[in-house]
Design a protein around this motif. Structure first.
Motif, short mmCIF file in Angstrom:
data_model
loop_
_atom_site.label_atom_id
_atom_site.label_comp_id
_atom_site.label_asym_id
_atom_site.label_seq_id
_atom_site.Cartn_x
_atom_site.Cartn_y
_atom_site.Cartn_z
N LEU A 53 1.01 -1.27 -0.09
CA LEU A 53 0.01 0.05 0.17
C LEU A 53 0.90 1.10 -0.09
O LEU A 53 1.89 1.36 0.81
CB LEU A 53 -0.82 0.12 1.27
N VAL A 54 0.79 2.07 -0.83
CA VAL A 54 1.60 3.03 -1.21
C VAL A 54 0.94 4.48 -0.65
O VAL A 54 -0.21 4.88 -1.36
CB VAL A 54 2.18 3.16 -2.66
N ASP A 55 1.37 5.24 0.21
CA ASP A 55 0.89 6.45 0.62
C ASP A 55 1.56 7.65 -0.24
O ASP A 55 2.80 7.88 0.21
CB ASP A 55 1.02 6.51 2.13
N LEU A 56 0.93 8.31 -0.97
CA LEU A 56 1.76 9.54 -1.89
C LEU A 56 1.34 10.76 -1.27
O LEU A 56 0.31 11.11 -0.48
CB LEU A 56 1.18 9.31 -3.30
N PRO A 57 2.31 11.94 -1.29
CA PRO A 57 2.08 13.25 -1.01
C PRO A 57 0.75 13.82 -1.70
O PRO A 57 0.31 13.30 -2.56
CB PRO A 57 3.20 14.20 -1.35
N GLY A 58 0.12 14.57 -0.87
CA GLY A 58 -1.26 15.11 -1.53
C GLY A 58 -0.87 16.05 -2.64
O GLY A 58 0.27 16.62 -3.07
N TYR A 59 -1.63 16.26 -3.60
CA TYR A 59 -1.48 17.13 -4.77
C TYR A 59 -2.14 18.64 -4.62
O TYR A 59 -2.12 19.33 -5.59
CB TYR A 59 -2.03 16.38 -6.16
N GLY A 60 -2.88 18.59 -3.84
CA GLY A 60 -3.52 19.98 -3.49
C GLY A 60 -2.70 20.91 -2.83
O GLY A 60 -2.61 22.00 -2.90
N PHE A 61 -1.60 20.50 -1.94
CA PHE A 61 -0.31 21.27 -1.52
C PHE A 61 -0.70 22.15 -0.58
O PHE A 61 -1.75 23.09 -0.79
CB PHE A 61 0.44 21.97 -2.46
N ALA A 62 -0.25 21.80 0.55
CA ALA A 62 -0.63 22.75 1.81
C ALA A 62 0.21 23.95 1.80
O ALA A 62 0.94 24.30 0.58
CB ALA A 62 0.00 21.97 3.10
N LYS A 63 0.37 24.74 2.71
CA LYS A 63 1.03 26.02 2.67
C LYS A 63 2.53 26.01 2.75
O LYS A 63 3.18 25.81 3.69
CB LYS A 63 0.58 26.93 3.70
N ILE A 64 3.08 25.46 1.64
CA ILE A 64 4.51 25.35 1.41
C ILE A 64 5.10 26.21 0.31
O ILE A 64 4.39 27.00 -0.49
CB ILE A 64 4.97 24.05 1.11
N SER A 65 6.26 26.27 0.10
CA SER A 65 7.20 27.32 -0.69
C SER A 65 6.82 26.76 -2.22
O SER A 65 6.38 25.63 -2.43
CB SER A 65 8.52 27.32 -0.52
#
Length: 195
Positions: A73-85
């Motif tokens: 089971l692979v957990d990928l980063p989100g694509y909506g993106f939080a408050k990052i640079s």
């Protein structure tokens, strides 16, 4: 399918760094705050497997979990993106695209959508990209316990209508709740068919 064992197998930022053992991979992705980590923990029956947070966008790596010693089971980063640079967003975008486009072991990508809202432009653009690149995927509507049965049915129908404007054939769709466990059996049974 019953999950008897789920254990962390490693983190990476590129496909070349993922676990060396070749097994089928089922990946999960969604916008920040869609409830991805909670859903993964519910599916695996382990509340502490994937790290959950009140702060969206905590997943910054590709995390592999070995399930029943037979698939990942692979957990990928989100694509909506939080408050990052801007640089951070670009790095996450590259990481996601590298995995989705290059992992020969990925069987299916589950795209998570918050059932409480209309499917967003970001979601639709992401899904369109999957279609253009021939990536097999299914949709999981999360947080379904937050709506009553009639409201949930109406919302999913609305999302199906929105998607049908671009898609002749809609992907498989599931409803889920990390709090109640709804959808667990259906999702795991769908995965089992591919293993």
């Amino acid at each position: 399918m019953t999950i008897n064992e789920a254990k962390f197998a490693g983190s990476c930022t590129r496909v070349s760094q993922k676990p060396s053992r070749k097994l089928p991979e089922f990946a999960f992705i969604g916008r920040s705050n869609v409830g991805k980590s909670s859903l993964i923990n519910m599916l695996c029956g382990n509340r502490k497997l994937a790290k959950t947070s009140q702060t969206p966008g905590k997943t910054k790596l590709i995390n592999h979990f070995l399930i029943n010693d037979s698939w990942y089971l692979v957990d990928l980063p989100g694509y909506g993106f939080a408050k990052i640079s801007k640089e951070g967003r670009e790095e996450l975008r590259k990481m996601i695209n590298d995995y989705i486009g290059q992992s020969e072991d990925m069987v299916l990508l589950f795209v998570l959508i918050d059932c409480r809202h209309d499917i967003t432009r970001i979601d639709r653009d992401f899904i369109t990209g999957l279609g253009e690149n021939g990536i097999p995927f299914a949709i999981i509507f999360t947080k379904c316990d937050k709506l009553g049965p009639n409201a949930l049915k109406a919302q999913i129908e609305r999302d199906r209508h929105i998607l049908s404007e671009q898609w002749e054939e809609l992907p498989p769709m599931f409803t889920s709740s990390a709090d109640t466990g709804a959808g667990r059996d259906e999702i795991l049974e769908y995965i089992r068919k591919y293993i």
